[in-house]
Design an enzyme around this catalytic site. Structure first.
Site, PDB file in Angstrom:
ATOM      1  N   HIS A  25       1.009  -1.083  -0.010  1.00 45.53           N
ATOM      2  CA  HIS A  25      -0.147  -0.103  -0.182  1.00 45.53           C
ATOM      3  C   HIS A  25       0.836   1.155   0.141  1.00 45.53           C
ATOM      4  O   HIS A  25       1.243   1.785   1.143  1.00 45.53           O
ATOM      5  CB  HIS A  25      -1.144  -0.102   1.268  1.00 45.53           C
ATOM      6  CG  HIS A  25      -1.890  -1.046   1.131  1.00 45.53           C
ATOM      7  ND1 HIS A  25      -1.274  -2.508   1.751  1.00 45.53           N
ATOM      8  CD2 HIS A  25      -3.130  -1.390   0.922  1.00 45.53           C
ATOM      9  CE1 HIS A  25      -2.261  -3.281   1.550  1.00 45.53           C
ATOM     10  NE2 HIS A  25      -3.429  -2.760   1.189  1.00 45.53           N
ATOM     11  N   GLY A 113      -3.842  -3.674  11.570  1.00 46.31           N
ATOM     12  CA  GLY A 113      -4.223  -4.170  10.312  1.00 46.31           C
ATOM     13  C   GLY A 113      -5.737  -3.967  10.172  1.00 46.31           C
ATOM     14  O   GLY A 113      -6.503  -3.419   9.447  1.00 46.31           O
ATOM     15  N   PRO A 114      -6.549  -4.758  10.931  1.00 47.39           N
ATOM     16  CA  PRO A 114      -7.968  -4.578  11.117  1.00 47.39           C
ATOM     17  C   PRO A 114      -8.235  -3.116  11.611  1.00 47.39           C
ATOM     18  O   PRO A 114      -7.603  -2.647  12.653  1.00 47.39           O
ATOM     19  CB  PRO A 114      -8.143  -5.456  12.336  1.00 47.39           C
ATOM     20  CG  PRO A 114      -7.177  -6.568  12.540  1.00 47.39           C
ATOM     21  CD  PRO A 114      -5.755  -5.835  12.048  1.00 47.39           C
ATOM     22  N   LEU A 115      -8.614  -2.430  10.832  1.00 48.27           N
ATOM     23  CA  LEU A 115      -8.986  -1.003  10.888  1.00 48.27           C
ATOM     24  C   LEU A 115      -9.686  -0.597  12.022  1.00 48.27           C
ATOM     25  O   LEU A 115     -10.819  -1.285  12.278  1.00 48.27           O
ATOM     26  CB  LEU A 115      -9.538  -0.502   9.558  1.00 48.27           C
ATOM     27  CG  LEU A 115      -8.608  -0.509   8.369  1.00 48.27           C
ATOM     28  CD1 LEU A 115      -9.727  -0.043   7.264  1.00 48.27           C
ATOM     29  CD2 LEU A 115      -7.540   0.198   8.289  1.00 48.27           C
ATOM     30  N   ASP A 154      -9.142   7.392   7.098  1.00 42.12           N
ATOM     31  CA  ASP A 154     -10.884   7.176   7.013  1.00 42.12           C
ATOM     32  C   ASP A 154     -11.381   5.979   7.257  1.00 42.12           C
ATOM     33  O   ASP A 154     -12.436   5.940   7.866  1.00 42.12           O
ATOM     34  CB  ASP A 154     -11.209   7.742   5.301  1.00 42.12           C
ATOM     35  CG  ASP A 154     -10.566   8.862   4.946  1.00 42.12           C
ATOM     36  OD1 ASP A 154     -10.991   9.852   5.498  1.00 42.12           O
ATOM     37  OD2 ASP A 154      -9.785   8.953   4.100  1.00 42.12           O
ATOM     38  N   GLY A 155     -10.582   4.829   6.845  1.00 40.65           N
ATOM     39  CA  GLY A 155     -11.199   3.682   6.981  1.00 40.65           C
ATOM     40  C   GLY A 155     -11.178   3.296   8.583  1.00 40.65           C
ATOM     41  O   GLY A 155     -12.131   2.612   9.144  1.00 40.65           O
ATOM     42  N   HIS A 260      -3.937   3.276  -3.450  1.00 35.43           N
ATOM     43  CA  HIS A 260      -4.205   2.671  -2.105  1.00 35.43           C
ATOM     44  C   HIS A 260      -3.390   1.414  -1.892  1.00 35.43           C
ATOM     45  O   HIS A 260      -2.513   1.283  -1.042  1.00 35.43           O
ATOM     46  CB  HIS A 260      -5.537   2.510  -1.726  1.00 35.43           C
ATOM     47  CG  HIS A 260      -5.830   1.665  -0.214  1.00 35.43           C
ATOM     48  ND1 HIS A 260      -5.733   2.173   0.668  1.00 35.43           N
ATOM     49  CD2 HIS A 260      -6.193   0.230  -0.193  1.00 35.43           C
ATOM     50  CE1 HIS A 260      -5.830   1.128   1.771  1.00 35.43           C
ATOM     51  NE2 HIS A 260      -6.259   0.180   1.112  1.00 35.43           N
ATOM     52  N   GLU A 409     -18.195  -4.200  23.387  1.00 33.40           N
ATOM     53  CA  GLU A 409     -17.548  -5.295  23.827  1.00 33.40           C
ATOM     54  C   GLU A 409     -16.405  -5.110  22.965  1.00 33.40           C
ATOM     55  O   GLU A 409     -15.168  -5.551  23.529  1.00 33.40           O
ATOM     56  CB  GLU A 409     -18.428  -6.435  23.230  1.00 33.40           C
ATOM     57  CG  GLU A 409     -19.441  -6.861  24.371  1.00 33.40           C
ATOM     58  CD  GLU A 409     -20.621  -5.921  24.132  1.00 33.40           C
ATOM     59  OE1 GLU A 409     -21.589  -6.332  24.724  1.00 33.40           O
ATOM     60  OE2 GLU A 409     -20.901  -5.126  23.126  1.00 33.40           O
ATOM     61  N   ASP A 467     -34.112 -16.084  28.812  1.00 34.44           N
ATOM     62  CA  ASP A 467     -33.540 -15.097  27.794  1.00 34.44           C
ATOM     63  C   ASP A 467     -33.625 -15.498  26.410  1.00 34.44           C
ATOM     64  O   ASP A 467     -33.477 -14.822  25.196  1.00 34.44           O
ATOM     65  CB  ASP A 467     -32.267 -14.625  28.134  1.00 34.44           C
ATOM     66  CG  ASP A 467     -32.217 -13.680  29.145  1.00 34.44           C
ATOM     67  OD1 ASP A 467     -33.119 -12.721  29.332  1.00 34.44           O
ATOM     68  OD2 ASP A 467     -30.949 -13.186  29.848  1.00 34.44           O
ATOM     69  N   HIS A 471     -29.225 -15.370  23.490  1.00 31.57           N
ATOM     70  CA  HIS A 471     -28.388 -15.164  24.724  1.00 31.57           C
ATOM     71  C   HIS A 471     -28.064 -16.474  24.974  1.00 31.57           C
ATOM     72  O   HIS A 471     -27.080 -16.684  26.003  1.00 31.57           O
ATOM     73  CB  HIS A 471     -29.160 -14.392  25.883  1.00 31.57           C
ATOM     74  CG  HIS A 471     -29.309 -13.004  25.400  1.00 31.57           C
ATOM     75  ND1 HIS A 471     -29.908 -12.538  24.623  1.00 31.57           N
ATOM     76  CD2 HIS A 471     -28.711 -12.037  26.502  1.00 31.57           C
ATOM     77  CE1 HIS A 471     -29.820 -11.257  24.643  1.00 31.57           C
ATOM     78  NE2 HIS A 471     -29.146 -10.841  25.607  1.00 31.57           N
ATOM     79  N   ARG A 518     -24.088 -19.552  34.898  1.00 27.54           N
ATOM     80  CA  ARG A 518     -25.136 -18.724  35.485  1.00 27.54           C
ATOM     81  C   ARG A 518     -25.707 -19.584  36.886  1.00 27.54           C
ATOM     82  O   ARG A 518     -25.898 -19.032  37.561  1.00 27.54           O
ATOM     83  CB  ARG A 518     -26.035 -18.329  34.646  1.00 27.54           C
ATOM     84  CG  ARG A 518     -27.195 -17.668  35.186  1.00 27.54           C
ATOM     85  CD  ARG A 518     -28.631 -17.401  34.480  1.00 27.54           C
ATOM     86  NE  ARG A 518     -29.351 -16.251  35.073  1.00 27.54           N
ATOM     87  CZ  ARG A 518     -30.720 -16.041  34.512  1.00 27.54           C
ATOM     88  NH1 ARG A 518     -31.021 -17.011  33.422  1.00 27.54           N
ATOM     89  NH2 ARG A 518     -31.428 -15.329  35.084  1.00 27.54           N
TER      90      ARG A 518
END
Length: 660
Positions: A25, A113-115, A154-155, A260, A409, A467, A471, A518
């Site tokens: 890139h 790397g994961p934007l 931007d990403g 890019h 999360e 639930d 869930h 639970r």
């Protein structure tokens, strides 16, 4: 002229690396090189000779696809990357992989790397600095006093994680977090106006950031003024929007999406050299005067560290107890003392939910590990992850250990990754197990970076009950178990839960997921520290040889023991193996594993209220699976266990048919 040459050296080396690899890139490095140069050269405190200096400023390239720029910076500033390393960009075994990798390349602070992920980790690093400063700094002794810089595109800001973490950063008043936005208005598919037309500056104002603007990314003086203005305001984080041109210096590519993610081409690289007035035609060639300039730039960082060391030596004399405590916070072996702590392993011998047992273990451990911090995605009381008697982390109370992440999360997990990467802290994050899907991308980075993150998941099965299926986790165990370098614990009782916590706080390179019930689980007589081996014989067969072996985890272990007793009355001798952590069991010697699961014991049964896909290696195609391969339903937990066959009577009947 020297600064111009120094900036263009970054551009040329980055373009050459991408061109030689025929992959990469080049667009971001050509546009953002002046930003990175100005930051690294004149504002960021760092010492290439000591890249692990505790009080260094941190730089996170959230737009990790621009890695060739980061590698060029590391080479020019003397972090040990050679020209040969740059020539091996994106090649097998090189120190310059396609996206930056923590531990792999000296000077890389986080795997990106994961934007957007880098923004989350940067927030975590800034929180760690704030927390450690509140704990250890004293008047005149700023032991922790550094900035965290994140360069995003931007990403990164389109990804939802950016809103999660930057909203939190504003709430917490992280005044030493500075986000540099490489605003080039281009994505792979075209202009950002195709899908991204919001006013980003107003968004950051709403988050609580100081917002600054630089209209020309090539104006390094303007960039520098903005950085200094950002540093002047330590009451809130800062966001600097800097307008750049992707593919700068190549007329055929400048401002276009084609810049890019593909090499410029040999002719365009030649044009780049001409446009930039680069004096050397040979690829990867840099004038010695440029190298000399960079060597001089590193002196400021060396001087800053030497000054800090003198201050720290004086601090150590004046506050020896704090110095000793600080060393303990960075000691990876502190928690191993729990192994011989009889009080920790003492049994209460009463039926209880493993989430409750986990909460008690956490509150025991937190007094032995004062650097343990963490929290939940707005589920602390349900996850049992609140540290009793400890303060809540906030802008006004950065020394607090209980972190309220809000319903965020994926952002939460990125943040605790960043806190852990910073050093000095151990961290955990928690939610309901079904929402492990929201945490998974950042837990994957935990595993890839080999950092011992702790993920606490309660409400682990159809035991969630009323639930309903939205869930009730079914496939999540298999999802986590499929991840390389991840220990997944689903304990069956008190002892196994404590074993899970022991592994979590003593792990050095492997993240650990605790998967907790639970509902109350029965007391099991024979659980032991053998749980630390991942799998062990909980109930031995009554005959000389077993007719069948039942493998189970969590809430299904007690049911399996009941079923084994019923089978013995039917003349079928059953061994029960508790398998709280498959991954640890696989790390055991072959001799031990064969003693638990003898090769000649072919009749094998898996019992787990989750997907059957986890069990093939142990049970095989000829085995019996009493598992959960459909979604659940909404009803009281006991009714659901009966409906889906997780009762001692049903297990016994299925095994009788299977064995006979």
């Amino acid at each position: 002229m020297t600064d111009k040459m120094a900036v263009n050296a970054i551009r040329i080396l980055s373009a050459d690396a991408v061109q030689k690899a025929k992959s990469g890139h080049p667009g971001l490095p050509l546009g953002a090189a002046p930003i990175a140069y100005e930051l690294w050269a004149h504002h960021m405190r760092h010492n290439p000779e000591d890249p692990d200096w505790m009080n260094r400023d941190r730089f996170i390239l959230s737009a990790g696809h621009g890695s060739s720029m980061l590698y060029s910076l590391l080479h020019l500033f003397g972090y040990g990357l050679s020209i040969e390393d740059l020539k091996e960009f994106r090649q097998l075994g090189s120190r310059t992989p396609g996206h930056p990798e923590y531990r792999h390349t000296k000077g890389v602070e986080a795997t990106t790397g994961p934007l957007g992920a880098g923004l989350g980790m940067a927030v975590g690093m800034a929180m760690a600095e704030q927390h450690l400063a509140a704990k250890f700094n004293r008047k005149g002794y700023p032991v922790f006093d550094h900035y965290t810089y994140a360069l995003c595109g931007d990403g990164c800001l389109m990804e939802g994680i950016s809103s999660e973490v930057l909203s939190l950063a504003g709430t917490l008043g992280l005044g030493k977090l500075i986000v540099l936005y490489d605003s080039n208005s281009i994505t792979i598919e075209g202009g950002t106006d195709l899908a991204f037309t919001e006013d980003v500056s107003k968004r950051f104002e709403a988050f609580g950031f100081q917002v600054l603007t630089v209209r020309d990314g090539n104006d390094i003086e303007a960039v520098g003024r903005a950085i200094e203005k950002a540093k002047d305001d330590t009451s809130r984080p800062s966001f600097i929007k800097i307008t750049t041109k992707i593919g700068y210096g190549v007329p055929a590519k400048e401002g276009k999406s084609s810049a890019h993610g593909e090499p410029l081409g040999e002719e365009n690289v030649k044009i780049l050299r001409k446009t930039l007035e680069w004096p050397l035609e040979e690829a990867f060639a840099v004038p010695e005067t440029v190298y000399e300039h960079y060597r001089k730039l590193t002196c400021a960082g060396k001087d800053a560290e030497e000054k800090w060391k003198k201050m720290f030596a004086s601090y150590s004399e004046k506050y020896p107890e704090l110095r000793t405590e600080l060393e303990a916070w960075f000691d990876e072996d502190t928690a191993t003392a729990l192994y011989d702590d009889e009080e920790y392993w003492k049994r209460e011998n009463k039926a209880d939910a493993t989430r409750n047992i986990s909460g008690k273990a956490l509150n025991y451990i937190k007094d032995r590990l004062p650097n343990l911090v963490g929290g939940s995605a707005d589920l602390g009381p349900s996850n049992k992850t609140v540290m009793n008697g400890e303060k809540d982390y906030s802008a006004d109370c950065p020394e607090g250990r209980n972190i309220h992440f809000g319903v965020r999360e994926i952002g939460m997990t990125a943040v605790v990754n960043g806190m852990l990467l910073h050093g000095g802290l151990r961290t955990y994050a928690a939610t309901f197990f079904v929402f492990a899907d929201y945490m998974k991308p950042m837990l994957r980075l935990s595993s890839l970076m080999e950092i011992p993150q702790i993920a606490i998941f309660s409400h682990d099965s159809i035991g969630v009950g009323e639930d309903g299926p939205t869930h009730e986790p079914v496939e999540q165990l298999t999802m986590l178990r499929s991840m390389p370098n991840m220990w997944v614990f689903r304990p069956a009782d008190e002892v196994e839960t404590k074993a899970a916590w022991y592994c979590a706080v003593t792990s050095r390179r492997t993240p650990v997921s605790l998967v907790l019930s639970r509902q109350a689980l029965p007391v099991l007589e024979n659980t032991s520290k053998d749980a630390l081996r991942g799998g062990y014989i909980l109930r031995k067969e009554k005959k000389e040889k077993a007719d069948v072996v039942i493998l189970a985890t969590g809430s299904e272990v007690g049911i399996s023991v009941e079923a084994a007793e019923l089978l013995e009355a039917d003349g079928i001798s059953a061994r029960v193996v508790s398998m709280p952590c498959m991954e640890l069991f696989e790390e055991q010697p072959a001799e031990y594993k064969n003693s638990v699961l003898p090769a000649e014991l072919h009749k094998r049964v898996a019992v787990e209220a989750g997907s059957s896909m986890s069990w093939g290696r142990y049970v095989g195609t000829g085995g019996c699976y009493i598992t959960m391969d459909t979604f659940g339903a909404s009803a009281p937990a006991a009714k659901l266990f009966e409906k889906y066959g997780f009762t001692a009577e049903n297990i016994r009947n299925k095994i009788k048919t299977y064995v006979n």
